[in-house]
Structures are given as C-alpha cells and as structure tokens.
Design a protein around this motif. Structure first.
Motif, short mmCIF file in Angstrom:
data_model
loop_
_atom_site.label_atom_id
_atom_site.label_comp_id
_atom_site.label_asym_id
_atom_site.label_seq_id
_atom_site.Cartn_x
_atom_site.Cartn_y
_atom_site.Cartn_z
N VAL A 63 27.24 -16.57 54.16
CA VAL A 63 26.24 -15.76 54.86
C VAL A 63 25.24 -15.08 53.92
O VAL A 63 24.30 -14.44 54.39
CB VAL A 63 26.91 -14.69 55.76
CG1 VAL A 63 27.92 -15.32 56.68
CG2 VAL A 63 27.55 -13.58 54.93
N LYS A 64 25.43 -15.24 52.62
CA LYS A 64 24.52 -14.61 51.66
C LYS A 64 23.09 -15.09 51.89
O LYS A 64 22.84 -16.28 52.07
CB LYS A 64 24.96 -14.94 50.23
CG LYS A 64 26.12 -14.11 49.74
CD LYS A 64 26.49 -14.48 48.31
CE LYS A 64 27.69 -13.67 47.84
NZ LYS A 64 28.11 -14.07 46.46
N GLY A 65 22.18 -14.13 51.87
CA GLY A 65 20.78 -14.45 52.09
C GLY A 65 20.38 -14.50 53.56
O GLY A 65 19.19 -14.57 53.87
N ARG A 66 21.36 -14.51 54.45
CA ARG A 66 21.07 -14.56 55.89
C ARG A 66 21.51 -13.29 56.61
O ARG A 66 20.86 -12.86 57.57
CB ARG A 66 21.76 -15.77 56.53
CG ARG A 66 21.33 -17.09 55.95
CD ARG A 66 21.91 -18.26 56.74
NE ARG A 66 23.36 -18.29 56.72
CZ ARG A 66 24.12 -18.24 57.82
NH1 ARG A 66 23.55 -18.17 59.01
NH2 ARG A 66 25.43 -18.29 57.72
N PHE A 67 22.63 -12.70 56.18
CA PHE A 67 23.17 -11.52 56.83
C PHE A 67 22.96 -10.30 55.93
O PHE A 67 23.02 -10.40 54.70
CB PHE A 67 24.67 -11.66 57.08
CG PHE A 67 25.03 -12.68 58.14
CD1 PHE A 67 24.11 -13.57 58.66
CD2 PHE A 67 26.34 -12.73 58.61
CE1 PHE A 67 24.47 -14.49 59.63
CE2 PHE A 67 26.71 -13.65 59.56
CZ PHE A 67 25.78 -14.53 60.08
N THR A 68 22.75 -9.16 56.56
CA THR A 68 22.62 -7.91 55.81
C THR A 68 23.46 -6.84 56.49
O THR A 68 23.30 -6.59 57.70
CB THR A 68 21.16 -7.45 55.76
OG1 THR A 68 20.36 -8.46 55.14
CG2 THR A 68 21.04 -6.16 54.94
N ILE A 69 24.34 -6.22 55.71
CA ILE A 69 25.13 -5.11 56.24
C ILE A 69 24.48 -3.81 55.78
O ILE A 69 24.00 -3.70 54.64
CB ILE A 69 26.60 -5.19 55.78
CG1 ILE A 69 27.45 -4.15 56.50
CG2 ILE A 69 26.74 -5.07 54.27
CD1 ILE A 69 28.96 -4.35 56.29
N SER A 70 24.46 -2.84 56.66
CA SER A 70 23.87 -1.55 56.30
C SER A 70 24.64 -0.44 57.01
O SER A 70 25.43 -0.69 57.93
CB SER A 70 22.39 -1.50 56.68
OG SER A 70 22.23 -1.67 58.07
N ARG A 71 24.38 0.76 56.56
CA ARG A 71 25.08 1.92 57.08
C ARG A 71 24.08 2.95 57.56
O ARG A 71 23.01 3.12 56.95
CB ARG A 71 25.96 2.50 55.98
CG ARG A 71 26.92 3.58 56.37
CD ARG A 71 27.69 3.99 55.13
NE ARG A 71 26.79 4.43 54.08
CZ ARG A 71 27.14 4.56 52.81
NH1 ARG A 71 28.35 4.25 52.43
NH2 ARG A 71 26.28 4.99 51.91
N ASP A 72 24.40 3.61 58.63
CA ASP A 72 23.53 4.67 59.14
C ASP A 72 23.82 5.92 58.32
O ASP A 72 24.95 6.40 58.30
CB ASP A 72 23.82 4.92 60.61
CG ASP A 72 22.74 5.74 61.29
OD1 ASP A 72 22.48 5.50 62.48
OD2 ASP A 72 22.16 6.62 60.62
N VAL A 81 27.98 1.25 61.15
CA VAL A 81 27.47 0.17 60.33
C VAL A 81 26.82 -0.89 61.21
O VAL A 81 27.15 -1.01 62.39
CB VAL A 81 28.57 -0.49 59.46
CG1 VAL A 81 29.05 0.47 58.41
CG2 VAL A 81 29.70 -1.01 60.32
N TYR A 82 25.92 -1.64 60.58
CA TYR A 82 25.19 -2.68 61.28
C TYR A 82 25.33 -3.98 60.50
O TYR A 82 25.48 -3.98 59.29
CB TYR A 82 23.72 -2.31 61.39
CG TYR A 82 23.47 -0.96 62.00
CD1 TYR A 82 23.26 0.17 61.21
CD2 TYR A 82 23.46 -0.81 63.39
CE1 TYR A 82 23.04 1.41 61.77
CE2 TYR A 82 23.24 0.44 63.96
CZ TYR A 82 23.03 1.54 63.15
OH TYR A 82 22.82 2.77 63.71
N LEU A 83 25.25 -5.06 61.23
CA LEU A 83 25.21 -6.38 60.61
C LEU A 83 24.01 -7.12 61.19
O LEU A 83 24.04 -7.52 62.36
CB LEU A 83 26.50 -7.16 60.85
CG LEU A 83 26.59 -8.49 60.12
CD1 LEU A 83 26.67 -8.28 58.60
CD2 LEU A 83 27.79 -9.31 60.60
N GLN A 84 22.97 -7.24 60.40
CA GLN A 84 21.79 -7.99 60.81
C GLN A 84 22.01 -9.44 60.44
O GLN A 84 22.20 -9.76 59.26
CB GLN A 84 20.54 -7.44 60.13
CG GLN A 84 19.27 -8.20 60.45
CD GLN A 84 18.86 -8.04 61.90
OE1 GLN A 84 18.91 -6.95 62.46
NE2 GLN A 84 18.46 -9.14 62.53
#
Length: 124
Positions: A63-72, A81-84
């Motif tokens: 998923v590298k380069g396609r998914f992004t995890i982030s935190r509020d 947390v979010y997973l784009q």
C-alpha cells in the motif's frame, strides 16, 4: 471501557478512493499507537498501516504510495486516526480493522483493542 468505532468503508471502483476513520473512546490514559489491519476472504489478517503517538508511520509494501495514515491532533479528538486510500485495487478488498495500543486510566499494562471492522470492496 474502551470502544473503537470505524466508519468509511464501502464499494468503490478500481482507481477510486476511500477514507476510513477510527475513533477510540473510553477511559484512555495513554495511546501508544493506532493503525489498521485487513483481512481478505481466505487470508490471514495483515497489517496495513500504523502510526505511533510520536507520529511515526509504517506501511505494508503493498500500500506504500497509495495509502496514508494520519491522526487527528485536535485536543478533543487525539484518539482518532484516518486511512486515506487512493488508487484502490481489487486486491485491496477486505475487512479493515482498526486497532489501538493503549493504557487505560488506572491501569498499569498496555492492551490492544480492536474495532468491529468495516468492509472495503473494490470492484467494477
């Protein structure tokens, strides 16, 4: 004492995008890491992405380069947390589970808590 509520799954065409959300609530003293696993039919559960309390992230190679995890980082939403997920492929089809590695208030040990899972289906 701790609940993880996920949202954002659904059906999307190949090449499309989805954003998953996961909010942990309850008597949480400290959160060490949160992230996402997934499990496709007939396959073992696999890690997708993780983010630590310090903001460090890790991703599965697939998923590298396609998914992004982030935190509020908002004070009242720091355990969210979010997973784009972009450029989705049929092989991304799975049930996605959120997890939180945390210590509850009044507790001395860390435990991993899981969400109920949300279905992501990538199909034309």
């Amino acid at each position: 004492q701790v609940q993880l509520v996920e949202s954002g799954g659904g059906l999307v065409q190949p090449g499309g995008s989805l954003r998953l959300s996961c909010a942990a609530s309850g008597s949480i003293f400290s959160t060490y890491a949160m992230g996402w696993y997934r499990q496709a039919p007939g396959k073992q559960r696999e890690v997708v992405a993780t983010i630590t309390s310090g903001g460090s992230t890790n991703y599965a190679d697939s998923v590298k380069g396609r998914f992004t995890i982030s935190r509020d980082n908002a004070k009242n939403a720091k355990n969210t947390v979010y997973l784009q997920m972009n450029s989705l492929k049929p092989e991304d089809t799975a049930v996605y589970y959120c997890y939180a590695d945390l210590r509850i208030s009044g507790g001395s040990s860390r435990y991993v808590y899981w969400g109920q899972g949300t279905q992501v289906t990538v199909s034309s």
